[in-house]
Design a protein around this motif. Structure first.
Motif, PDB file in Angstrom:
ATOM      1  N   MET A 191     -36.712  20.828  21.035  1.00 28.95           N
ATOM      2  CA  MET A 191     -37.669  22.023  20.349  1.00 28.95           C
ATOM      3  C   MET A 191     -37.858  21.869  18.842  1.00 28.95           C
ATOM      4  O   MET A 191     -38.778  22.246  18.282  1.00 28.95           O
ATOM      5  N   PHE A 192     -36.645  21.168  18.362  1.00 31.68           N
ATOM      6  CA  PHE A 192     -36.705  20.820  16.785  1.00 31.68           C
ATOM      7  C   PHE A 192     -37.565  19.620  16.559  1.00 31.68           C
ATOM      8  O   PHE A 192     -37.880  19.384  15.197  1.00 31.68           O
ATOM      9  N   GLU A 193     -38.098  18.609  17.479  1.00 32.26           N
ATOM     10  CA  GLU A 193     -38.622  17.497  17.141  1.00 32.26           C
ATOM     11  C   GLU A 193     -38.101  16.713  16.281  1.00 32.26           C
ATOM     12  O   GLU A 193     -38.566  15.808  15.550  1.00 32.26           O
ATOM     13  N   GLY A 194     -36.643  16.560  16.247  1.00 27.84           N
ATOM     14  CA  GLY A 194     -35.901  15.756  15.229  1.00 27.84           C
ATOM     15  C   GLY A 194     -34.472  16.230  14.833  1.00 27.84           C
ATOM     16  O   GLY A 194     -34.293  17.399  15.335  1.00 27.84           O
ATOM     17  N   ARG A 195     -33.570  15.316  14.336  1.00 26.52           N
ATOM     18  CA  ARG A 195     -32.371  15.937  14.242  1.00 26.52           C
ATOM     19  C   ARG A 195     -32.365  16.973  13.018  1.00 26.52           C
ATOM     20  O   ARG A 195     -33.054  17.345  12.169  1.00 26.52           O
ATOM     21  N   ILE A 196     -31.294  17.896  13.487  1.00 25.33           N
ATOM     22  CA  ILE A 196     -30.845  19.079  12.458  1.00 25.33           C
ATOM     23  C   ILE A 196     -29.494  18.930  12.243  1.00 25.33           C
ATOM     24  O   ILE A 196     -28.660  18.512  12.797  1.00 25.33           O
ATOM     25  N   ALA A 197     -29.115  19.625  11.091  1.00 25.15           N
ATOM     26  CA  ALA A 197     -27.841  19.664  10.458  1.00 25.15           C
ATOM     27  C   ALA A 197     -27.221  20.798  11.239  1.00 25.15           C
ATOM     28  O   ALA A 197     -27.627  21.699  11.983  1.00 25.15           O
ATOM     29  N   HIS A 198     -25.879  20.772  11.401  1.00 24.06           N
ATOM     30  CA  HIS A 198     -24.981  21.487  12.041  1.00 24.06           C
ATOM     31  C   HIS A 198     -25.116  22.940  11.547  1.00 24.06           C
ATOM     32  O   HIS A 198     -25.031  23.020  10.195  1.00 24.06           O
ATOM     33  N   GLY A 199     -25.311  23.976  12.062  1.00 20.89           N
ATOM     34  CA  GLY A 199     -25.402  25.363  11.389  1.00 20.89           C
ATOM     35  C   GLY A 199     -24.083  25.723  10.684  1.00 20.89           C
ATOM     36  O   GLY A 199     -24.149  26.312   9.388  1.00 20.89           O
ATOM     37  N   MET A 200     -23.122  25.363  11.431  1.00 23.19           N
ATOM     38  CA  MET A 200     -21.631  25.724  10.657  1.00 23.19           C
ATOM     39  C   MET A 200     -21.487  24.919   9.460  1.00 23.19           C
ATOM     40  O   MET A 200     -20.799  25.361   8.451  1.00 23.19           O
ATOM     41  N   LEU A 201     -22.147  23.828   9.178  1.00 25.03           N
ATOM     42  CA  LEU A 201     -22.278  22.869   8.113  1.00 25.03           C
ATOM     43  C   LEU A 201     -22.822  23.809   6.896  1.00 25.03           C
ATOM     44  O   LEU A 201     -21.971  23.991   5.907  1.00 25.03           O
ATOM     45  N   SER A 202     -24.064  24.369   7.033  1.00 26.04           N
ATOM     46  CA  SER A 202     -24.591  25.324   6.158  1.00 26.04           C
ATOM     47  C   SER A 202     -24.013  26.437   5.986  1.00 26.04           C
ATOM     48  O   SER A 202     -23.723  26.810   4.633  1.00 26.04           O
ATOM     49  N   ALA A 203     -23.423  26.867   6.989  1.00 18.80           N
ATOM     50  CA  ALA A 203     -22.526  28.302   6.991  1.00 18.80           C
ATOM     51  C   ALA A 203     -21.204  28.045   5.986  1.00 18.80           C
ATOM     52  O   ALA A 203     -20.986  28.756   5.286  1.00 18.80           O
ATOM     53  N   GLY A 204     -20.912  26.815   6.004  1.00 17.94           N
ATOM     54  CA  GLY A 204     -19.463  26.439   5.222  1.00 17.94           C
ATOM     55  C   GLY A 204     -19.822  26.792   3.799  1.00 17.94           C
ATOM     56  O   GLY A 204     -18.879  26.913   3.146  1.00 17.94           O
ATOM     57  N   PHE A 205     -21.191  26.499   3.385  1.00 22.33           N
ATOM     58  CA  PHE A 205     -21.598  26.769   2.005  1.00 22.33           C
ATOM     59  C   PHE A 205     -21.316  28.458   1.198  1.00 22.33           C
ATOM     60  O   PHE A 205     -21.145  28.494   0.234  1.00 22.33           O
ATOM     61  N   ILE A 206     -21.117  28.967   2.269  1.00 19.77           N
ATOM     62  CA  ILE A 206     -20.976  30.527   2.059  1.00 19.77           C
ATOM     63  C   ILE A 206     -19.558  30.636   1.859  1.00 19.77           C
ATOM     64  O   ILE A 206     -19.129  31.428   0.649  1.00 19.77           O
ATOM     65  N   SER A 207     -18.908  29.800   2.422  1.00 21.85           N
ATOM     66  CA  SER A 207     -17.322  29.731   2.033  1.00 21.85           C
ATOM     67  C   SER A 207     -16.976  29.211   0.644  1.00 21.85           C
ATOM     68  O   SER A 207     -16.213  29.564   0.088  1.00 21.85           O
ATOM     69  N   THR A 208     -17.851  28.251   0.277  1.00 16.46           N
ATOM     70  CA  THR A 208     -17.681  27.631  -1.210  1.00 16.46           C
ATOM     71  C   THR A 208     -18.045  28.781  -2.032  1.00 16.46           C
ATOM     72  O   THR A 208     -17.172  28.873  -3.056  1.00 16.46           O
ATOM     73  N   VAL A 209     -18.844  29.420  -1.916  1.00 20.24           N
ATOM     74  CA  VAL A 209     -19.226  30.738  -2.899  1.00 20.24           C
ATOM     75  C   VAL A 209     -17.966  31.558  -2.945  1.00 20.24           C
ATOM     76  O   VAL A 209     -17.505  31.990  -3.940  1.00 20.24           O
ATOM     77  N   LEU A 210     -17.436  32.117  -1.797  1.00 19.01           N
ATOM     78  CA  LEU A 210     -16.429  33.008  -1.571  1.00 19.01           C
ATOM     79  C   LEU A 210     -15.258  32.430  -2.201  1.00 19.01           C
ATOM     80  O   LEU A 210     -14.456  33.253  -3.138  1.00 19.01           O
ATOM     81  N   GLY A 211     -14.881  31.337  -2.077  1.00 19.99           N
ATOM     82  CA  GLY A 211     -13.521  30.811  -2.495  1.00 19.99           C
ATOM     83  C   GLY A 211     -13.629  30.090  -3.990  1.00 19.99           C
ATOM     84  O   GLY A 211     -12.533  30.033  -4.639  1.00 19.99           O
TER      85      GLY A 211
END
Length: 142
Positions: free
Chosen positions: A53-73
């Motif tokens: 359904m994405f019609e191409g590669r997508i990044a792992h959702g948890m990769l992007s979610a990891g950027f939240i951890s960057t802000v918090l830490g």
């Protein structure tokens, strides 16, 4: 802040915010797959991903979610913060070359428990790709 200490609970204010942005690269996706073990072909194989359904590669959702951890830490509240919980809703895919900006906003402060409740969202441009809420323990001067 000297890089080793973040904000104290007493420094937090409702509405306070911080963010971190990163452009997702091919290398990021391959390295995340290697570190996490998530080798789902929707992330790594263009021929396969085109049939989804994405019609191409997508990044792992948890990769992007990891950027939240960057802000918090590192920014808000910063070093010394302990992640207690996180909920996430993945709203749209992130692709190679997209710049993801994680934004954290203080929504509630619970002094008796030395905790804060934070709105945690990730954006590609104006589009929210992840929405969520985190609970963190924040060091106190008391």
């Amino acid at each position: 802040m000297n890089g080793l200490e973040g904000l104290y609970l007493e420094d937090l204010e409702i509405g306070q915010s911080a963010s971190y942005g990163k452009t997702v690269t091919e290398t990021d996706i391959v390295m995340f797959a290697g570190l996490s073990g998530d080798t789902n072909p929707v992330h790594l194989n263009e021929d396969y991903a085109k049939t989804t359904m994405f019609e191409g590669r997508i990044a792992h959702g948890m990769l992007s979610a990891g950027f939240i951890s960057t802000v918090l830490g590192t920014r808000l509240p910063g070093p010394g913060t302990i992640y207690l919980s996180q909920n996430l809703q993945f709203k749209a895919p992130v692709r190679i070359g997209d710049t993801v900006t994680a934004k954290v906003i203080v929504r509630e402060i619970i002094p008796a428990k030395k905790r804060a409740i934070l709105e945690t969202n990730c954006y590609v441009g104006d589009r929210c790709v992840i929405s969520g809420e985190a609970v963190v323990m924040v060091p106190s001067r008391a």
